[in-house]
Write a protein that holds these residues in place. Structure first.
Motif, PDB file in Angstrom:
ATOM      1  N   SER A  71       4.636  10.190   2.598  1.00 16.26           N
ATOM      2  CA  SER A  71       3.657   9.346   3.302  1.00 16.26           C
ATOM      3  C   SER A  71       4.313   8.456   4.347  1.00 16.26           C
ATOM      4  O   SER A  71       3.666   8.039   5.301  1.00 16.26           O
ATOM      5  N   GLY A  72       5.593   8.120   4.145  1.00 15.15           N
ATOM      6  CA  GLY A  72       6.283   7.253   5.090  1.00 15.15           C
ATOM      7  C   GLY A  72       5.809   5.814   5.053  1.00 15.15           C
ATOM      8  O   GLY A  72       6.062   5.047   5.974  1.00 15.15           O
ATOM      9  N   ARG A  73       5.115   5.435   3.998  1.00 13.24           N
ATOM     10  CA  ARG A  73       4.559   4.081   3.873  1.00 13.24           C
ATOM     11  C   ARG A  73       5.125   3.386   2.649  1.00 13.24           C
ATOM     12  O   ARG A  73       5.450   4.026   1.651  1.00 13.24           O
ATOM     13  N   ALA A  74       5.197   2.073   2.705  1.00 11.55           N
ATOM     14  CA  ALA A  74       5.653   1.261   1.578  1.00 11.55           C
ATOM     15  C   ALA A  74       4.442   0.897   0.721  1.00 11.55           C
ATOM     16  O   ALA A  74       4.080  -0.273   0.581  1.00 11.55           O
ATOM     17  N   PHE A  75       3.785   1.914   0.193  1.00 12.51           N
ATOM     18  CA  PHE A  75       2.574   1.744  -0.609  1.00 12.51           C
ATOM     19  C   PHE A  75       2.699   2.600  -1.852  1.00 12.51           C
ATOM     20  O   PHE A  75       2.973   3.801  -1.766  1.00 12.51           O
ATOM     21  N   ALA A  76       2.508   1.978  -3.016  1.00 12.14           N
ATOM     22  CA  ALA A  76       2.565   2.692  -4.293  1.00 12.14           C
ATOM     23  C   ALA A  76       1.255   2.463  -5.037  1.00 12.14           C
ATOM     24  O   ALA A  76       1.070   1.429  -5.690  1.00 12.14           O
ATOM     25  N   PRO A  77       0.318   3.402  -4.925  1.00 10.35           N
ATOM     26  CA  PRO A  77      -0.957   3.248  -5.618  1.00 10.35           C
ATOM     27  C   PRO A  77      -0.880   3.699  -7.069  1.00 10.35           C
ATOM     28  O   PRO A  77      -0.015   4.489  -7.435  1.00 10.35           O
ATOM     29  N   LYS A  78      -1.794   3.166  -7.861  1.00  8.64           N
ATOM     30  CA  LYS A  78      -1.972   3.655  -9.224  1.00  8.64           C
ATOM     31  C   LYS A  78      -2.831   4.910  -9.114  1.00  8.64           C
ATOM     32  O   LYS A  78      -3.877   4.879  -8.484  1.00  8.64           O
ATOM     33  N   VAL A  79      -2.363   5.994  -9.686  1.00  9.31           N
ATOM     34  CA  VAL A  79      -3.114   7.251  -9.632  1.00  9.31           C
ATOM     35  C   VAL A  79      -3.202   7.811 -11.045  1.00  9.31           C
ATOM     36  O   VAL A  79      -2.167   8.084 -11.635  1.00  9.31           O
ATOM     37  N   PRO A  80      -4.372   7.978 -11.585  1.00 13.27           N
ATOM     38  CA  PRO A  80      -5.679   7.577 -11.063  1.00 13.27           C
ATOM     39  C   PRO A  80      -5.909   6.094 -11.326  1.00 13.27           C
ATOM     40  O   PRO A  80      -5.342   5.531 -12.257  1.00 13.27           O
ATOM     41  N   SER A  81      -6.755   5.476 -10.520  1.00 13.35           N
ATOM     42  CA  SER A  81      -7.040   4.052 -10.726  1.00 13.35           C
ATOM     43  C   SER A  81      -8.510   3.850 -11.063  1.00 13.35           C
ATOM     44  O   SER A  81      -9.380   4.593 -10.611  1.00 13.35           O
ATOM     45  N   VAL A  82      -8.756   2.816 -11.842  1.00 13.27           N
ATOM     46  CA  VAL A  82     -10.132   2.460 -12.183  1.00 13.27           C
ATOM     47  C   VAL A  82     -10.878   2.067 -10.920  1.00 13.27           C
ATOM     48  O   VAL A  82     -12.062   2.381 -10.757  1.00 13.27           O
ATOM     49  N   CYS A  83     -10.196   1.432  -9.997  1.00 13.23           N
ATOM     50  CA  CYS A  83     -10.815   1.010  -8.739  1.00 13.23           C
ATOM     51  C   CYS A  83     -11.423   2.209  -8.009  1.00 13.23           C
ATOM     52  O   CYS A  83     -12.579   2.172  -7.589  1.00 13.23           O
ATOM     53  N   ARG A  84     -10.658   3.276  -7.865  1.00 17.03           N
ATOM     54  CA  ARG A  84     -11.163   4.473  -7.181  1.00 17.03           C
ATOM     55  C   ARG A  84     -12.313   5.089  -7.964  1.00 17.03           C
ATOM     56  O   ARG A  84     -13.316   5.520  -7.387  1.00 17.03           O
ATOM     57  N   GLN A  85     -12.202   5.134  -9.280  1.00 18.57           N
ATOM     58  CA  GLN A  85     -13.266   5.696 -10.113  1.00 18.57           C
ATOM     59  C   GLN A  85     -14.569   4.909  -9.927  1.00 18.57           C
ATOM     60  O   GLN A  85     -15.646   5.495  -9.841  1.00 18.57           O
ATOM     61  N   LEU A  86     -14.470   3.580  -9.825  1.00 14.05           N
ATOM     62  CA  LEU A  86     -15.662   2.757  -9.610  1.00 14.05           C
ATOM     63  C   LEU A  86     -16.266   3.004  -8.232  1.00 14.05           C
ATOM     64  O   LEU A  86     -17.479   3.040  -8.075  1.00 14.05           O
ATOM     65  N   ASP A 100      -6.054   1.742  -5.815  1.00 15.66           N
ATOM     66  CA  ASP A 100      -5.425   0.462  -5.507  1.00 15.66           C
ATOM     67  C   ASP A 100      -3.957   0.511  -5.900  1.00 15.66           C
ATOM     68  O   ASP A 100      -3.552   1.291  -6.759  1.00 15.66           O
ATOM     69  N   GLY A 101      -3.163  -0.318  -5.250  1.00 10.90           N
ATOM     70  CA  GLY A 101      -1.737  -0.351  -5.531  1.00 10.90           C
ATOM     71  C   GLY A 101      -1.082  -1.516  -4.816  1.00 10.90           C
ATOM     72  O   GLY A 101      -1.757  -2.424  -4.339  1.00 10.90           O
ATOM     73  N   ILE A 102       0.216  -1.468  -4.736  1.00  9.07           N
ATOM     74  CA  ILE A 102       0.976  -2.536  -4.078  1.00  9.07           C
ATOM     75  C   ILE A 102       1.547  -2.000  -2.771  1.00  9.07           C
ATOM     76  O   ILE A 102       1.964  -0.847  -2.688  1.00  9.07           O
ATOM     77  N   CYS A 103       1.519  -2.849  -1.753  1.00 12.91           N
ATOM     78  CA  CYS A 103       2.008  -2.452  -0.441  1.00 12.91           C
ATOM     79  C   CYS A 103       2.862  -3.570   0.147  1.00 12.91           C
ATOM     80  O   CYS A 103       2.550  -4.750  -0.030  1.00 12.91           O
ATOM     81  N   LEU A 104       3.910  -3.180   0.822  1.00 11.59           N
ATOM     82  CA  LEU A 104       4.741  -4.135   1.556  1.00 11.59           C
ATOM     83  C   LEU A 104       4.509  -3.944   3.047  1.00 11.59           C
ATOM     84  O   LEU A 104       4.523  -2.815   3.549  1.00 11.59           O
ATOM     85  N   PHE A 105       4.270  -5.039   3.719  1.00 12.70           N
ATOM     86  CA  PHE A 105       4.163  -5.062   5.182  1.00 12.70           C
ATOM     87  C   PHE A 105       5.271  -5.972   5.690  1.00 12.70           C
ATOM     88  O   PHE A 105       5.610  -6.971   5.051  1.00 12.70           O
ATOM     89  N   TRP A 106       5.831  -5.650   6.822  1.00 15.33           N
ATOM     90  CA  TRP A 106       6.862  -6.493   7.414  1.00 15.33           C
ATOM     91  C   TRP A 106       6.589  -6.669   8.893  1.00 15.33           C
ATOM     92  O   TRP A 106       5.931  -5.851   9.512  1.00 15.33           O
ATOM     93  N   LYS A 107       7.120  -7.778   9.401  1.00 11.48           N
ATOM     94  CA  LYS A 107       6.962  -8.066  10.820  1.00 11.48           C
ATOM     95  C   LYS A 107       7.778  -7.052  11.609  1.00 11.48           C
ATOM     96  O   LYS A 107       8.976  -6.881  11.364  1.00 11.48           O
TER      97      LYS A 107
END
Length: 118
Positions: A71-86, A100-107
């Motif tokens: 993906s080339g992104r600093a994002f680690a989602p929970k798979v499967p997530s309750v959020c997506r199921q809802l 849903d998951g955790i993501c890092l963004f930088w300047k």
């Protein structure tokens, strides 16, 4: 979130329980932030690239890590997530609903994305 980022201008932002990554990428890019290298492909939800597993069962770790790296992104989602199921239960298209998951963004310019292991 955008107002706080604009006011404080941090070099690094960690967002937990993020279930709106495409919007966050666009919104924070407008403020000079990124969560992937310049060669990152367009975002595609990881669950659309993994083989289906029984409900509430995570994918094999090697497959999950390969999809995250590609993906080339600093994002680690929970798979499967309750959020997506809802979201799907509420009528959102399965392929469009993000986990849903955790993501890092930088300047941009303050940090640089590196490949895993570098």
């Amino acid at each position: 979130v955008r107002e706080a980022v604009a006011a404080y201008s941090p070099d690094l932002i960690a967002v937990q329980e993020l279930d709106w990554l495409p919007e966050a990428i666009g919104g924070l890019a407008a403020l000079g932030y990124e969560c992937g290298g310049s060669g990152a492909p367009p975002y595609a939800p990881p669950h659309t690239q993994l083989k289906p597993t029984p409900a509430d069962e995570p994918p094999p770790l090697a497959s999950y890590l390969a999809v995250l790296e590609a993906s080339g992104r600093a994002f680690a989602p929970k798979v499967p997530s309750v959020c997506r199921q809802l979201k799907v239960a509420a009528g959102e298209a399965s392929d469009a609903a993000c986990d849903d998951g955790i993501c890092l963004f930088w300047k941009s310019g303050a940090w640089e994305a590196a490949a895993p292991g570098e």
